[in-house]
Design a protein around this motif. Structure first.
Motif, short mmCIF file in Angstrom:
data_model
loop_
_atom_site.label_atom_id
_atom_site.label_comp_id
_atom_site.label_asym_id
_atom_site.label_seq_id
_atom_site.Cartn_x
_atom_site.Cartn_y
_atom_site.Cartn_z
N ASP A 284 -2.12 34.32 31.06
CA ASP A 284 -1.11 33.35 30.61
C ASP A 284 -1.49 31.91 30.89
OD1 ASP A 284 0.77 35.26 29.64
OD2 ASP A 284 1.28 35.73 31.71
N VAL A 285 -2.56 31.70 31.65
CA VAL A 285 -2.97 30.33 31.97
C VAL A 285 -4.16 29.96 31.09
CG1 VAL A 285 -2.12 30.41 34.32
CG2 VAL A 285 -4.44 31.11 33.87
N PRO A 286 -4.36 28.68 30.79
CA PRO A 286 -5.48 28.28 29.93
C PRO A 286 -6.82 28.67 30.53
CG PRO A 286 -3.94 26.45 30.26
CD PRO A 286 -3.55 27.53 31.21
N PRO A 287 -7.84 28.89 29.71
CA PRO A 287 -9.18 29.17 30.25
C PRO A 287 -9.63 28.07 31.19
CG PRO A 287 -9.13 29.48 27.86
CD PRO A 287 -7.83 28.85 28.24
N VAL A 288 -10.34 28.45 32.24
CA VAL A 288 -10.80 27.45 33.21
C VAL A 288 -11.89 26.60 32.58
CG1 VAL A 288 -12.56 28.95 34.26
CG2 VAL A 288 -11.52 27.12 35.61
N ARG A 313 -14.20 29.25 30.32
CA ARG A 313 -14.32 30.66 30.69
C ARG A 313 -12.94 31.29 30.63
NH1 ARG A 313 -18.91 29.88 29.99
NH2 ARG A 313 -20.71 30.19 31.36
N LYS A 314 -12.79 32.31 29.76
CA LYS A 314 -11.53 33.02 29.64
C LYS A 314 -11.42 34.09 30.72
CE LYS A 314 -11.59 32.55 24.60
NZ LYS A 314 -11.77 33.30 23.35
N ALA A 315 -10.19 34.46 31.05
CA ALA A 315 -9.96 35.54 32.01
C ALA A 315 -10.25 36.86 31.30
CB ALA A 315 -8.53 35.50 32.52
N ASP A 316 -11.51 37.28 31.35
CA ASP A 316 -11.96 38.46 30.59
C ASP A 316 -13.17 39.03 31.31
OD1 ASP A 316 -12.91 40.33 28.78
OD2 ASP A 316 -12.39 39.12 27.03
N ASP A 317 -13.17 40.34 31.53
CA ASP A 317 -14.31 40.98 32.19
C ASP A 317 -15.58 40.89 31.36
OD1 ASP A 317 -12.59 41.63 34.17
OD2 ASP A 317 -12.43 43.77 33.69
N ALA A 318 -15.44 40.72 30.04
CA ALA A 318 -16.62 40.67 29.17
C ALA A 318 -17.29 39.29 29.17
CB ALA A 318 -16.21 41.04 27.74
N GLU A 319 -16.61 38.27 29.70
CA GLU A 319 -17.19 36.92 29.77
C GLU A 319 -18.25 36.86 30.87
OE1 GLU A 319 -15.64 33.34 28.66
OE2 GLU A 319 -15.68 34.64 26.90
N PRO A 320 -19.13 35.85 30.84
CA PRO A 320 -20.08 35.67 31.96
C PRO A 320 -19.33 35.42 33.26
CG PRO A 320 -20.72 34.33 30.06
CD PRO A 320 -19.35 34.87 29.76
N PHE A 321 -19.90 35.87 34.37
CA PHE A 321 -19.22 35.76 35.66
C PHE A 321 -19.10 34.30 36.09
CE2 PHE A 321 -19.19 35.56 40.32
CZ PHE A 321 -18.13 36.42 40.60
N SER A 322 -17.91 33.92 36.59
CA SER A 322 -17.71 32.59 37.19
C SER A 322 -16.62 32.71 38.25
CB SER A 322 -17.30 31.55 36.13
OG SER A 322 -16.02 31.83 35.62
N ALA A 323 -16.84 32.03 39.38
CA ALA A 323 -15.87 32.07 40.48
C ALA A 323 -15.97 30.76 41.25
CB ALA A 323 -16.15 33.25 41.40
#
Length: 702
Positions: A284-288, A313-323
């Protein structure tokens, strides 16, 4: 490994409030009712799960943010319990940066208190949707309507009460659920675990119906679906109202308000329902947002050789990892823990990740799901998780960990400058190396804590956000790190600035043996805007200083502002302009231009009418009426300015702005003046010019 909780059923929330509003007590009830804890830990007994540090248990306050995870209605809720004391406000700042939603807890008596405003503004800064919980409805003087009005007036929010209290003070027995039109009561024998629904008491029926109509009217202002039915005179079904409340909460148009008494085990389950119903999931929050930097050739940052591109980066497991690393914590078992908010993708324990903030690769030995100071090992982490990582060697708060194939640098965190310092020295020679290493670890863990050396005396200085902050640091040095140290008296973190324009010239011409050095620099300085810090501009015509030496000139100017000309304090809000210079074909070097620039900048600063700035604190004293005059007189004697006086229940609230240098030891003074019946809070407001008479005294001691 498949994720154990779906993204839409995940909530990352923080619990924030003024000190002593009941955040930790509320969290303890949440852990009990969700089955994480089999018994309730009380703050006043020093047994709260989330206050696991010795210093927290002894003082009955939260010092460091603690993370935990629980489940409610098939949703995973990751919770961060944040401190309420102003000295530890940086803990709230970095938590809100990575959270999707928050519970704002307000005392039913005190309402919106100073630190309530601070954390609310921090949540506004990061656009965090909130649910408000008016706690302590069983306390003498509790007033639900008054707190709702304060939320609207003081915070500029639009509160949406979803409940009404049944009774108040010692007669508080339950709440009215306005959406379901039911009264809720809690069973005391089961410590509130059992809840029963009943008809609304007859004396509250009219008030409840009116309050429910007001919910519909307020939602109609922001939600088209509710407005259409409202204008047609149709009834809006309860589930449609809940959906509209969720939409309006996520868009920050309204703040749902609930009430209860966490200590008396009343009102916590509906609060958990509100977290699930109204606060956002990671979806529900915008992509970081972040940026990628494509390097074409080596050069200074933002030089013509580099390009920065915006990346999402969207909240999606298929996206590249970011933290994002939002907290580093010393750990006696693992060395240090790095707390991460995973924004996208997945990563496994043992995997090598890129620290895009440093360009180095880091291997994660283990991922952990934290429960205060207890932990559970994880094989894999997914988008939306808040976890701790073990084994990262070169990370600090604000660094980004990402996939090496798709690097991204997420926006880091900004932290306030310390306002108070004390000198510290080891008691024995054996403690010297241990002290240095321990302070380094604490500085990495706490970005608002700084370690420096006084250029004049050679003393080691530690700086922080207040007396309590530094007291905790010294206490941790002794207990956690086993370092015995002597501590000096607190010192104020003054700053310097200039009040006029001036020009300086630096000539560095040296002949030593067969080596020559040559550089001439002319610098013009002028006062900058408040808060602008240091600004450098190249205004030299015709390439008087060759391009390859410009970075050295800027660095020399930066070094000149690190210690000023009145008391050795850093210079702020100054605009430096390179207006001229000379170079030699063979004898000029970066070193020569750096030294010449520092000389020119120092001369210009000394001629630009330097002045001293001091930290001014917002002080609020709650006192019985008969002591108000004594409090006002004392604050005036401390160079304070009274900014307001208002009623707070049966007491008086005195608001003032007072220099920090005049507030040392105030806790003893206020107790003796009021027979221990008054309390006060203090937070940093701004820097202001020191009066000339006081400045002369400070400079004389330098």
């Amino acid at each position: 490994m498949a994720r154990s909780a779906q993204l839409q059923a995940t909530r990352n929330i923080g619990i924030m409030a003024h000190i002593d509003a009941g955040k930790t007590t509320t969290t303890e009830r949440i852990l009990f009712y969700t089955g994480v804890n089999y018994k309730i830990g009380e703050v006043h007994d020093g047994a709260a799960t989330m206050d696991w540090m010795q210093q927290e248990q002894e003082r009955g306050i939260t010092i460091t943010s603690a993370a935990t995870t629980c489940n409610w209605r098939d949703h995973r809720i990751n919770i961060i319990d944040t401190p309420g004391h102003v000295d530890f406000t940086v803990e709230v700042e970095r938590s809100l940066r990575v959270l999707d939603g928050a519970i704002a807890v307000f005392c039913g008596v005190g309402g919106v208190e100073p630190q309530s405003e601070t954390v609310w503004r921090q949540a506004d800064k990061y656009h965090v949707p909130r649910v408000a919980f008016v706690n302590k409805m069983d306390r003498m003087g509790a007033n639900f309507d008054n707190v709702v009005s304060m939320i609207e007036d003081r915070l500029g929010a639009r509160p949406l009460p979803l409940q009404l209290p049944i009774g108040s003070e010692d007669a508080f027995s339950g709440v009215v659920d306005l959406l379901d039109r039911k009264a809720l009561y809690w069973d005391e024998d089961s410590l509130g675990a059992q809840m029963r629904r009943d008809e609304i008491p007859a004396e509250l029926a009219d008030d409840a119906e009116l309050a429910r109509e007001q919910i519909v009217e307020r939602l109609a202002d922001f939600d088209d679906e509710v407005m259409a039915k409202f204008l047609d005179g149709q009834q809006v079904p309860t589930e449609e109202l809940r959906a509209a409340i969720r939409r309006c909460t996520l868009s920050l148009d309204v703040v749902p308000v609930l009430c209860g008494s966490a200590f008396k085990n009343k009102g916590v389950q509906p609060l958990l329902d509100a977290v699930v119903d109204y606060l956002p999931s990671p979806l529900d929050v915008p992509p970081v947002q972040g940026h990628t930097t494509a390097v074409k050739k080596r050069g200074p940052k933002n030089a013509p050789g580099q390009e920065e591109k915006l990346a999402l980066r969207k909240a999606d497991d298929a996206e590249p990892f970011s933290a994002l690393v939002f907290k580093i914590q010393s750990d006696k078992h693992s060395g240090s823990l790095a707390y991460l908010r995973v924004y996208s993708g997945t990563a496994k324990s043992g995997e090598a990740l890129l620290n895009s903030s440093t360009g180095k690769k880091e291997r994660v030995n283990r991922f952990l799901r934290m429960h205060a100071n207890k932990r559970q090992e994880l094989e894999e982490v997914h988008a939306g998780d808040i976890v701790a990582a073990v084994g990262l060697k070169d990370v600090v708060t604000g660094h980004t960990l990402c996939s090496a194939k798709d690097p991204i640098v997420l926006e880091s965190l900004d932290f306030p400058d310390p306002v108070i310092s004390i000198a510290i020295e080891p008691k024995t020679t054996a403690d010297m190396d241990k002290l240095a290493g321990s302070l380094d670890r604490l500085a990495i863990e706490d970005p608002s804590f700084k370690v420096s050396t006084d250029a004049e005396t050679g003393q080691l200085l530690i700086s922080g956000m207040g007396e309590l902050h530094l007291e905790i640091i010294v206490d941790r040095l002794l207990r956690e790190f086993g370092v015995d140290a002597n501590v000096g008296r607190p010192q104020v973190a003054y700053k310097e600035t200039i009040s006029a324009s001036a020009t300086g010239r630096g000539e560095y011409v040296r002949q030593a043996g067969g080596t020559s050095e040559f550089a001439i620099v002319e610098i013009e300085v002028e006062p900058g805007e408040t808060g602008s810090g240091f600004v450098f501009e190249n205004a030299a015509r015709g390439g008087a200083v060759p391009f390859e030496f410009l970075e050295a000139v800027e660095q020399g100017c930066r070094e000149s502002v690190d210690s000023g000309h009145l008391g050795g304090y850093p210079v702020v809000d100054v605009h430096m302009r390179l207006v001229g210079g000379e170079a030699h074909e063979t004898d000029s070097s970066e070193r020569a231009f750096g030294i010449a620039a520092a000389m020119a900048a120092n001369e210009a600063l000394s001629k630009a009418s330097p002045i001293l700035l001091e930290p001014i604190m917002d002080v609020e004293v709650v006192t019985p009426e008969e002591f108000r005059g004594a409090i006002q007189g004392d604050l005036n004697s401390r160079r304070g300015q009274i900014t307001g006086i208002e009623m707070r229940g049966s007491a008086q609230l005195v608001q003032a702005e007072v220099p920090l240098s005049e507030m040392f030891g105030y806790v003893s003074s206020v107790r003796s003046m009021t027979q221990g019946r008054a309390s006060y809070t203090m937070r940093f407001a701004h820097y202001a010019r020191v009066p000339d008479a006081v400045m002369k005294e400070i400079v004389a001691h330098y």
